[in-house]
Design a protein around this motif. Sequence first.
Motif, PDB file in Angstrom:
ATOM      1  N   THR A   8      36.483 -22.385 -28.818  1.00 19.00           N
ATOM      2  CA  THR A   8      35.318 -22.589 -29.702  1.00 19.00           C
ATOM      3  C   THR A   8      34.593 -23.872 -29.285  1.00 19.00           C
ATOM      4  O   THR A   8      35.130 -24.682 -28.528  1.00 19.00           O
ATOM      5  CB  THR A   8      35.750 -22.729 -31.174  1.00 19.00           C
ATOM      6  OG1 THR A   8      36.574 -23.900 -31.280  1.00 19.00           O
ATOM      7  CG2 THR A   8      36.500 -21.513 -31.664  1.00 19.00           C
ATOM      8  N   LEU A  41      32.120 -21.353 -37.890  1.00 15.38           N
ATOM      9  CA  LEU A  41      33.461 -21.676 -38.405  1.00 15.38           C
ATOM     10  C   LEU A  41      33.446 -22.073 -39.870  1.00 15.38           C
ATOM     11  O   LEU A  41      34.491 -22.346 -40.458  1.00 15.38           O
ATOM     12  CB  LEU A  41      34.096 -22.763 -37.541  1.00 15.38           C
ATOM     13  CG  LEU A  41      34.413 -22.274 -36.130  1.00 15.38           C
ATOM     14  CD1 LEU A  41      34.802 -23.423 -35.234  1.00 15.38           C
ATOM     15  CD2 LEU A  41      35.515 -21.232 -36.143  1.00 15.38           C
ATOM     16  N   SER A  44      34.634 -17.946 -43.327  1.00 12.93           N
ATOM     17  CA  SER A  44      36.001 -17.480 -43.090  1.00 12.93           C
ATOM     18  C   SER A  44      36.088 -15.977 -42.840  1.00 12.93           C
ATOM     19  O   SER A  44      36.985 -15.506 -42.150  1.00 12.93           O
ATOM     20  CB  SER A  44      36.911 -17.876 -44.246  1.00 12.93           C
ATOM     21  OG  SER A  44      36.397 -17.360 -45.427  1.00 12.93           O
ATOM     22  N   VAL A  47      35.612 -15.325 -39.175  1.00 11.52           N
ATOM     23  CA  VAL A  47      36.742 -15.846 -38.410  1.00 11.52           C
ATOM     24  C   VAL A  47      37.892 -14.835 -38.440  1.00 11.52           C
ATOM     25  O   VAL A  47      38.493 -14.521 -37.411  1.00 11.52           O
ATOM     26  CB  VAL A  47      37.201 -17.217 -38.966  1.00 11.52           C
ATOM     27  CG1 VAL A  47      38.416 -17.720 -38.212  1.00 11.52           C
ATOM     28  CG2 VAL A  47      36.078 -18.235 -38.876  1.00 11.52           C
ATOM     29  N   ASN A  85      38.776 -25.427 -42.395  1.00  9.63           N
ATOM     30  CA  ASN A  85      38.633 -24.453 -41.316  1.00  9.63           C
ATOM     31  C   ASN A  85      39.774 -24.551 -40.290  1.00  9.63           C
ATOM     32  O   ASN A  85      40.280 -23.533 -39.812  1.00  9.63           O
ATOM     33  CB  ASN A  85      37.280 -24.689 -40.641  1.00  9.63           C
ATOM     34  CG  ASN A  85      37.175 -23.912 -39.371  1.00  9.63           C
ATOM     35  OD1 ASN A  85      37.192 -22.708 -39.382  1.00  9.63           O
ATOM     36  ND2 ASN A  85      37.122 -24.623 -38.261  1.00  9.63           N
ATOM     37  N   LEU A  89      42.285 -21.541 -39.294  1.00 17.40           N
ATOM     38  CA  LEU A  89      42.503 -21.085 -37.907  1.00 17.40           C
ATOM     39  C   LEU A  89      43.991 -21.133 -37.552  1.00 17.40           C
ATOM     40  O   LEU A  89      44.526 -20.211 -36.933  1.00 17.40           O
ATOM     41  CB  LEU A  89      41.721 -21.966 -36.921  1.00 17.40           C
ATOM     42  CG  LEU A  89      40.196 -21.811 -36.925  1.00 17.40           C
ATOM     43  CD1 LEU A  89      39.561 -22.846 -35.999  1.00 17.40           C
ATOM     44  CD2 LEU A  89      39.784 -20.404 -36.501  1.00 17.40           C
TER      45      LEU A  89
END
Length: 289
Positions: A8, A41, A44, A47, A85, A89
């Motif tokens: 990213t 990001l 959610s 993601v 975030n 992740l």
Amino acid sequence: MKPLVVVTGKNGQLGWELEQIHADHSSEFDFLFIGRQEMDLSNSVSVEAFFTKYQPQYFINCAAYTAVDKAEADKETAFYVNAVNVGLLASLCLVHQCRFISFSTDYVFDGNTQTPYLPDDATNPLNQYGLSKREGEKLALQNNPLSVIIRTSWVYSSHGNNFVKTMLRLMNERPEIKVVADQIGGPTYARDLAVAVIKIIAEMHSGNPHAGIYHYCNSGIISWHQFAVAIQQLSGLNCKVLPITTNEYPTPAKRSHYSGLDTSKIVADFNVIIKPWQESLQECLKLLL
Ligand SMILES: NC(=O)c1ccc[n+]([C@@H]2O[C@H](COP(=O)([O-])OP(=O)(O)OC[C@H]3O[C@@H](n4cnc5c(N)ncnc54)[C@H](OP(=O)(O)O)[C@@H]3O)[C@@H](O)[C@H]2O)c1
């Protein structure tokens, strides 16, 4: 099929440097570089959908809220991107059996020391950016103990916004500049850190189980003023570089006076190479001058 490495923050310094060198490793890994346009990001839902679709084996999170002074007034966004975030992740990586690497900062420390910080030393951030990054470290390791968090400092590259490029611009424009001489730390050439990250993934792929918090910067601990003098000398620009104190250059976010990082753990656990800051600065300047 080769393992997929997702990176990213492809438009940032570190993400961009990883993209520059990834072709050298394309026989071992497939790479996917993503920016804010491909995956925001702070959302959610996107993601989670991303993990289900791509099933990466390595996730390198180079995206971060890095505007240190702006974070004082915009702490909610800084905390969302750098802490909430990062925790999310890390959890998704655990669920999808993907190794997670993310980055933190020397600003987790308060600088009340005179020897390089070890990864286990007590933290005490002095500003909102440092607080948000420290919270991100904690959430990542709580949610996924296999996470690797690399604290780095004073990052520069031939790409993006950084101290080296700002100094070159000012030295071209002005006969003299003033640079803070009472903040001491370690510069990091983002290209060197990118090489170290690829080495860490290769080690993980051969079964290296190490995880946790690490420190990475080039070797040598200097002041911003010393760094600026080296940039001036190596670039041959005709500009005087005068030392000033932090009090003479007030900023919204408080900075520590000392933020040297001890890198011995990352060298011992992942066999990465640490180059002297002078050598790396010369390499970067070759691309800029
Ligand atoms: N720079 C330093 O001196 C320094 C020092 C210590 C630690 N670090 C850490 O090292 C890591 C790499 O830093 P860097 O210098 O490469 O950072 P950078 O150049 O500022 O790049 C950060 C990237 O994150 C992206 N980003 C920010 N918010 C996002 C969001 N909500 N969704 C998707 N992408 C988002 C930005 O995208 P846009 O381009 O679209 O804004 C940018 O490309 C970061 O974790 C940073 O905190 C950096």
